[in-house]
Design a protein around this motif. Sequence first.
Motif, short mmCIF file in Angstrom:
data_model
loop_
_atom_site.label_atom_id
_atom_site.label_comp_id
_atom_site.label_asym_id
_atom_site.label_seq_id
_atom_site.Cartn_x
_atom_site.Cartn_y
_atom_site.Cartn_z
N GLY A 171 1.00 -1.64 -0.08
CA GLY A 171 0.19 0.01 -0.12
C GLY A 171 0.46 1.12 -0.05
N MET A 172 1.66 0.92 0.82
CA MET A 172 2.72 2.11 1.03
C MET A 172 3.58 2.69 -0.26
N CYS A 173 4.15 1.57 -1.32
CA CYS A 173 4.27 1.53 -2.62
C CYS A 173 3.25 2.05 -3.08
N ILE A 191 3.91 -5.12 -7.23
CA ILE A 191 3.53 -5.86 -7.66
C ILE A 191 4.87 -7.10 -6.73
N SER A 192 5.97 -6.25 -7.01
CA SER A 192 6.89 -7.51 -7.23
C SER A 192 7.27 -8.00 -5.11
N TRP A 193 6.69 -6.90 -4.40
CA TRP A 193 6.57 -6.71 -3.35
C TRP A 193 5.63 -8.03 -2.83
N ILE A 201 3.82 -10.55 -4.22
CA ILE A 201 4.86 -11.33 -4.66
C ILE A 201 5.19 -12.35 -3.72
N LEU A 202 5.94 -11.77 -3.13
CA LEU A 202 6.97 -12.26 -2.39
C LEU A 202 6.52 -13.04 -1.28
N SER A 203 5.76 -11.68 -1.02
CA SER A 203 5.07 -11.87 0.58
C SER A 203 4.17 -13.27 0.20
N PHE A 204 3.47 -13.07 0.05
CA PHE A 204 2.71 -14.35 -0.41
C PHE A 204 3.06 -15.78 -0.45
N VAL A 205 4.74 -16.24 -1.50
CA VAL A 205 5.43 -17.06 -1.45
C VAL A 205 5.78 -17.15 -0.37
N ALA A 206 6.27 -16.35 0.46
CA ALA A 206 6.99 -16.40 1.78
C ALA A 206 5.72 -16.95 2.84
N THR A 207 4.33 -16.48 2.60
CA THR A 207 3.62 -16.78 3.82
C THR A 207 3.48 -18.18 3.66
#
Length: 85
Positions: free
Chosen positions: A42-44, A61-63, A65-71
């Motif tokens: 949201g900040m981005c 968008i990259s963050w 996707i990365l956050s989803f995979v890390a979760t």
Amino acid sequence: MFTTFFVLLIIASFMCLYRVMVGPTPPDRMVAIDILGTLVVGMCALYAAYTKKGFYLYIAISWAILSFVATLALVKFLEGRGFDE
């Protein structure tokens, strides 16, 4: 207007960081980390609207996707399963 939203997002981020440090259970910490990733996205997005540069949307968008995979990886770890299962 943008300043108000930035301040609200920063306050929410500190609240999530508090939950990550103090959270009574690992799932509580995991949810706080996931919400923190959403706040960064949201900040981005807000910064992209403020500066009118689309580059920050690519970061958001990259963050996300990365956050989803890390979760997903953290959930598998907390369940005690391997990454190949």
